[in-house]
Design a protein around this motif. Structure first.
Motif, mmCIF file in Angstrom:
data_model
loop_
_atom_site.group_PDB
_atom_site.id
_atom_site.type_symbol
_atom_site.label_atom_id
_atom_site.label_comp_id
_atom_site.label_asym_id
_atom_site.label_seq_id
_atom_site.Cartn_x
_atom_site.Cartn_y
_atom_site.Cartn_z
ATOM 1 N N ARG A 80 0.756 -1.353 -0.129
ATOM 2 C CA ARG A 80 -0.012 0.382 -0.107
ATOM 3 C C ARG A 80 0.615 1.100 -0.050
ATOM 4 O O ARG A 80 0.469 1.848 -0.171
ATOM 5 N N LEU A 81 2.193 1.521 0.770
ATOM 6 C CA LEU A 81 3.268 2.361 1.063
ATOM 7 C C LEU A 81 3.225 2.516 -0.497
ATOM 8 O O LEU A 81 3.886 3.550 -1.046
ATOM 9 N N VAL A 82 3.860 1.516 -0.757
ATOM 10 C CA VAL A 82 4.904 1.132 -2.148
ATOM 11 C C VAL A 82 3.937 2.441 -3.400
ATOM 12 O O VAL A 82 3.995 3.532 -4.121
ATOM 13 N N LYS A 83 3.007 1.570 -3.364
ATOM 14 C CA LYS A 83 1.478 2.864 -4.326
ATOM 15 C C LYS A 83 1.141 3.767 -3.751
ATOM 16 O O LYS A 83 1.266 4.717 -4.797
ATOM 17 N N GLU A 84 1.471 4.639 -2.361
ATOM 18 C CA GLU A 84 0.476 5.548 -2.659
ATOM 19 C C GLU A 84 2.041 6.348 -2.812
ATOM 20 O O GLU A 84 2.136 7.560 -3.264
ATOM 21 N N GLU A 85 2.899 6.083 -2.171
ATOM 22 C CA GLU A 85 4.673 7.040 -3.104
ATOM 23 C C GLU A 85 4.278 6.733 -4.740
ATOM 24 O O GLU A 85 4.661 8.355 -4.554
ATOM 25 N N SER A 86 4.089 6.377 -5.172
ATOM 26 C CA SER A 86 4.476 6.221 -6.472
ATOM 27 C C SER A 86 2.860 7.223 -6.796
ATOM 28 O O SER A 86 2.962 8.291 -8.174
ATOM 29 N N ASP A 87 1.603 6.934 -6.514
ATOM 30 C CA ASP A 87 0.551 7.939 -6.968
ATOM 31 C C ASP A 87 0.888 9.013 -6.374
ATOM 32 O O ASP A 87 -0.185 10.382 -7.209
ATOM 33 N N SER A 88 1.101 9.552 -5.231
ATOM 34 C CA SER A 88 0.885 10.878 -4.656
ATOM 35 C C SER A 88 2.253 11.712 -4.831
ATOM 36 O O SER A 88 3.334 10.993 -4.601
ATOM 37 N N PRO A 89 2.473 12.352 -5.418
ATOM 38 C CA PRO A 89 3.631 13.791 -5.088
ATOM 39 C C PRO A 89 3.757 14.049 -3.448
ATOM 40 O O PRO A 89 5.313 14.155 -3.430
ATOM 41 N N ALA A 90 3.435 14.470 -2.806
ATOM 42 C CA ALA A 90 3.575 14.458 -1.027
ATOM 43 C C ALA A 90 4.570 12.220 -0.383
ATOM 44 O O ALA A 90 3.489 11.573 -1.320
ATOM 45 N N PHE A 91 4.800 12.603 0.128
ATOM 46 C CA PHE A 91 5.876 11.051 1.058
ATOM 47 C C PHE A 91 4.780 11.057 2.083
ATOM 48 O O PHE A 91 4.073 11.291 2.227
ATOM 49 N N SER A 92 4.476 9.307 2.354
ATOM 50 C CA SER A 92 3.914 8.265 3.178
ATOM 51 C C SER A 92 4.037 8.613 4.154
ATOM 52 O O SER A 92 5.405 9.221 4.597
ATOM 53 N N LYS A 93 3.308 9.153 5.087
ATOM 54 C CA LYS A 93 3.902 9.219 6.733
ATOM 55 C C LYS A 93 4.590 7.480 6.631
ATOM 56 O O LYS A 93 3.755 6.436 6.881
ATOM 57 N N MET A 94 5.588 7.365 7.523
ATOM 58 C CA MET A 94 6.275 6.557 7.474
ATOM 59 C C MET A 94 6.672 6.970 9.218
ATOM 60 O O MET A 94 6.853 7.881 9.779
ATOM 61 N N PRO A 95 7.181 5.590 10.042
ATOM 62 C CA PRO A 95 8.090 6.125 11.093
ATOM 63 C C PRO A 95 9.797 6.694 11.507
ATOM 64 O O PRO A 95 9.725 6.782 9.916
ATOM 65 N N TRP A 96 9.713 6.780 11.912
ATOM 66 C CA TRP A 96 10.663 7.968 12.129
ATOM 67 C C TRP A 96 12.588 7.072 12.034
ATOM 68 O O TRP A 96 13.288 7.666 11.218
ATOM 69 N N ARG A 97 12.192 6.160 12.332
ATOM 70 C CA ARG A 97 13.404 5.169 11.458
ATOM 71 C C ARG A 97 12.939 4.143 11.197
ATOM 72 O O ARG A 97 13.348 2.422 10.896
ATOM 73 N N TRP A 98 11.735 4.150 10.276
ATOM 74 C CA TRP A 98 11.242 3.376 9.170
ATOM 75 C C TRP A 98 12.339 2.552 8.723
ATOM 76 O O TRP A 98 12.660 1.038 8.729
ATOM 77 N N MET A 99 13.375 2.891 7.884
ATOM 78 C CA MET A 99 14.344 2.528 7.236
ATOM 79 C C MET A 99 15.981 1.268 8.326
ATOM 80 O O MET A 99 15.779 0.483 7.543
ATOM 81 N N GLU A 100 16.114 1.743 9.355
ATOM 82 C CA GLU A 100 16.768 1.789 10.279
ATOM 83 C C GLU A 100 16.497 0.449 10.941
ATOM 84 O O GLU A 100 17.237 -1.462 10.896
ATOM 85 N N VAL A 101 14.668 0.571 11.259
ATOM 86 C CA VAL A 101 14.371 -1.160 11.962
ATOM 87 C C VAL A 101 13.955 -2.043 10.643
ATOM 88 O O VAL A 101 14.354 -2.965 11.373
ATOM 89 N N ALA A 102 13.659 -1.645 9.559
ATOM 90 C CA ALA A 102 13.574 -2.247 8.883
ATOM 91 C C ALA A 102 14.708 -3.219 8.960
ATOM 92 O O ALA A 102 14.453 -4.466 8.546
#
Length: 203
Positions: A80-102
């Motif tokens: 769902r987040l990938v689709k949001e990022e593709s369809d919207s010019p705004a950034f999807s709301k993600m956790p502050w440390r999403w990249m590191e946690v993942a």
């Protein structure tokens, strides 16, 4: 988006992330721990408990617990987040440390994730989409005081900060030179007006 005052390296960001709380299901009993940042309660299987990420990884490596992935780290949610990022010019709301946690969970606790390979693929897609969006958005969102971007994660901010800082410094220098030139122009015009008044008085 306010910029951090100091530049953090990716390694430092990952280290800071390890203090994030994450839920685990202990496999063995463990007494409470008095840590610097938090006091954990006794771990009793199969009761869930929130512990710092570094402790969860440590216990998981010893096979003394299972890690419960965050709600957002699922294949359906990431799709769902990938689709949001593709369809919207705004950034999807993600956790502050999403990249590191993942990244930490994929590296150390993949067995506790459902479809870790798909999760890794979606995380990489999100990262690439958001990086492209940052590059496309910067020309219109940057000025000499701040960058107008919302919902960036800590790692994203730290990655963009070094070269954005140089751009901001350049803009400030240009604005300073333009301001100095305007002041000099006003002073010159004022001096010319004074000379004209003196000439009129002489006549």
């Amino acid at each position: 988006m306010a910029l951090p005052h100091q530049h953090l390296t990716p390694q430092e960001v990952a280290f800071i992330c390890e203090s994030e709380l994450i839920t685990i299901v202990p496999r063995q009993r463990l007494g409470s721990l008095n840590l610097i940042s938090i006091d954990t309660r006794p771990l009793v299987p199969p009761q869930r408990a929130d512990v710092p990420l570094w402790l969860a990884v440590f216990l998981r490596k010893q096979k003394r617990c299972n890690v419960v992935p965050p709600d957002w780290l699922t294949v359906d949610n990431l799709e769902r987040l990938v689709k949001e990022e593709s369809d919207s010019p705004a950034f999807s709301k993600m956790p502050w440390r999403w990249m590191e946690v993942a990244e930490i969970l994929l590296d150390t606790c993949a067995e506790d994730l459902i479809s870790p390979s798909e999760i890794a693929l979606h995380i990489r897609s999100l990262r690439e989409l958001r990086q492209a969006k940052i590059r496309a958005s910067l020309p219109g969102e940057i000025n000499s005081s701040y960058i107008n971007m919302n919902n960036l994660g800590l790692m994203e901010v730290c990655e963009v900060r070094p070269w954005v800082g140089k751009v901001v410094d350049g803009l400030r220098k240009i604005e300073g030179e333009a301001g100095s030139a305007a002041v000099r122009k006003r002073r010159k015009e004022g001096d010319d007006d004074d000379e004209d008044e003196d000439m009129e008085e002489d006549y």
